[in-house]
Design an enzyme around this catalytic site. Structure first.
Site, PDB file in Angstrom:
ATOM      1  N   TRP A 104       0.906  -1.249   0.258  1.00  0.00           N
ATOM      2  CA  TRP A 104       0.024   0.025  -0.074  1.00  0.00           C
ATOM      3  C   TRP A 104       1.046   1.122  -0.075  1.00  0.00           C
ATOM      4  CZ3 TRP A 104      -4.255  -0.564  -1.838  1.00  0.00           C
ATOM      5  CH2 TRP A 104      -5.521  -1.844  -1.744  1.00  0.00           C
ATOM      6  N   ASP A 188      -1.671   6.366   6.223  1.00  0.00           N
ATOM      7  CA  ASP A 188      -2.161   5.864   6.024  1.00  0.00           C
ATOM      8  C   ASP A 188      -3.134   4.889   7.050  1.00  0.00           C
ATOM      9  OD1 ASP A 188      -4.774   3.985   4.707  1.00  0.00           O
ATOM     10  OD2 ASP A 188      -3.348   3.777   3.045  1.00  0.00           O
ATOM     11  N   LYS A 212     -12.995  -1.196   6.547  1.00  0.00           N
ATOM     12  CA  LYS A 212     -11.854  -2.058   7.782  1.00  0.00           C
ATOM     13  C   LYS A 212     -12.738  -2.354   8.509  1.00  0.00           C
ATOM     14  CE  LYS A 212      -8.700  -2.861   4.177  1.00  0.00           C
ATOM     15  NZ  LYS A 212      -8.959  -2.101   3.016  1.00  0.00           N
TER      16      LYS A 212
HETATM   17  C1  LIG Z   1      -3.756   0.030   3.833  1.00  0.00           C
HETATM   18  C2  LIG Z   1      -4.578   0.610   2.986  1.00  0.00           C
HETATM   19  N1  LIG Z   1      -4.577   1.029   2.283  1.00  0.00           N
HETATM   20  C3  LIG Z   1      -5.120   2.103   1.359  1.00  0.00           C
HETATM   21  C4  LIG Z   1      -6.001   0.822   1.303  1.00  0.00           C
HETATM   22  C5  LIG Z   1      -7.087   0.968  -0.672  1.00  0.00           C
HETATM   23  O1  LIG Z   1      -8.491   1.224   0.153  1.00  0.00           O
HETATM   24  P1  LIG Z   1      -9.445   1.994  -1.065  1.00  0.00           P
HETATM   25  O2  LIG Z   1      -9.980   0.734  -1.291  1.00  0.00           O
HETATM   26  O3  LIG Z   1     -10.578   2.545  -0.125  1.00  0.00           O
HETATM   27  O4  LIG Z   1      -9.118   2.693  -1.934  1.00  0.00           O
HETATM   28  C6  LIG Z   1      -6.052  -0.510   1.348  1.00  0.00           C
HETATM   29  C7  LIG Z   1      -7.460  -1.522   0.986  1.00  0.00           C
HETATM   30  O5  LIG Z   1      -7.420  -2.417   2.198  1.00  0.00           O
HETATM   31  C8  LIG Z   1      -5.465  -0.286   2.844  1.00  0.00           C
HETATM   32  O6  LIG Z   1      -5.525  -1.743   3.311  1.00  0.00           O
END
Ligand SMILES: Cc1ncc(COP(=O)(O)O)c(C=O)c1O
Length: 280
Positions: A104, A188, A212
């Site tokens: 991520w 994040d 989540k």
């Molecule tokens: C740590 C993290 N960042 C970003 C994301 C992406 O999130 P989104 O699907 O809300 O764009 C996720 C999705 O699993 C994630 O776990």
């Protein structure tokens, strides 16, 4: 009814109580005669739902007054672009540093590279040995003492919980100790928000897709320090300019009303459980 445990990434289990309350209120919210889905986002009923959701979220995380709480759309992935578009131009800095801790953080880094001078502050891409144990790529976190942060970076980005790799930056680094006391941290927290208290002292902003830990997909919980707003790049879409979103109490355009309502029910449920200290 049998409900499975859901340990998968993506949308996760909601408290049964919350689902039951949402079901009971589906066609008639609080005697209003309408579903939350049908309400005007500027009407008195929805304003109450929104205001309570923000107030409860502020209480849960002890969000300081110098932070705006924004309910945005586009998920954490959209923030990968929205963050640099809003923050990188501050004081004409044009540069930001990223800690590469896994999947991520890598996505955030790649997207940010489209908006300025982006550098790697630290990376976990290779194998390492810590305390006699061997860790494969993306299965460990670089020691903050070794991060290289530019003093004139507009911000330092990290992923506080790598949902796929399973590594968590549980304690935020001390930016002064890193030699960059004025560089705000951007975190994040999509998969660890509301699981523990947050120390906002070194943070400039936090973002998390709600799906989540906080509610249904569709709303992104966004916390932005007020002094960092108002510096969006000229091509930043108006709807993604934090200053616009804050100025319109997250109603610059029609917000994801139902997702915010269910997240609000989760916030109340969390408060009843004892808040994030109890979750921790
Ligand atoms: C740590 C993290 N960042 C970003 C994301 C992406 O999130 P989104 O699907 O809300 O764009 C996720 C999705 O699993 C994630 O776990």
């Amino acid at each position: 009814m049998s409900r499975p445990w859901n340990f998968a990434a993506g949308p996760s289990t909601l408290p049964l109580e919350v689902l039951q309350q949402a079901a009971a209120e589906m066609c008639d919210w609080n005697g209003s005669g309408t579903s939350v889905m049908e309400m005007s986002h500027r009407g008195k009923h929805y304003s109450r739902i929104r205001d309570e959701a923000e107030a409860d979220l502020r209480t849960l995380l002890a969000v300081p007054d110098d932070f705006e709480v924004l309910f945005m759309q586009g998920g954490a992935s959209a923030q990968n672009a929205i963050v640099p578009m809003n923050l990188i131009g501050r004081a004409g800095l044009g540069r930001a540093d990223y800690v590469l801790s896994g999947h991520w953080a890598g996505k955030s880094f790649k997207e940010a590279a489209r908006y300025g001078d982006i550098a790697v502050a630290a990376t976990a891409e290779s194998e390492t040995v810590i305390g006699g144990h061997r860790f494969g790529p993306w299965c460990w976190l670089p020691d903050p003492a070794e991060w290289r942060v530019r003093r004139d970076a507009a911000y330092l980005h990290l992923c506080a919980n790598e949902t796929i790799g399973g590594v968590e930056q549980a304690v935020m680094p001390d930016m002064a100790a890193l030699g960059a006391p004025d560089v705000p941290l951007v975190a994040d927290m999509s998969s660890n928000i509301l699981t523990r208290p947050i120390d906002f002292s070194g943070l400039g902003m936090v973002y998390a897709g709600a799906q989540k830990n906080a509610g249904p997909a569709g709303v992104t919980l966004t916390f932005v320090r007020k002094d960092l707003m108002g510096h969006a790049l000229p091509h930043c879409p108006s709807v993604f300019d934090y200053a616009n979103v804050a100025g319109a109490q997250s109603m610059f355009n029609t917000p994801p009303t139902y997702a915010i309502y269910v997240a609000g029910l989760v916030f109340k449920w969390l408060l009843r459980q004892g808040g994030v200290a109890a979750m921790d």
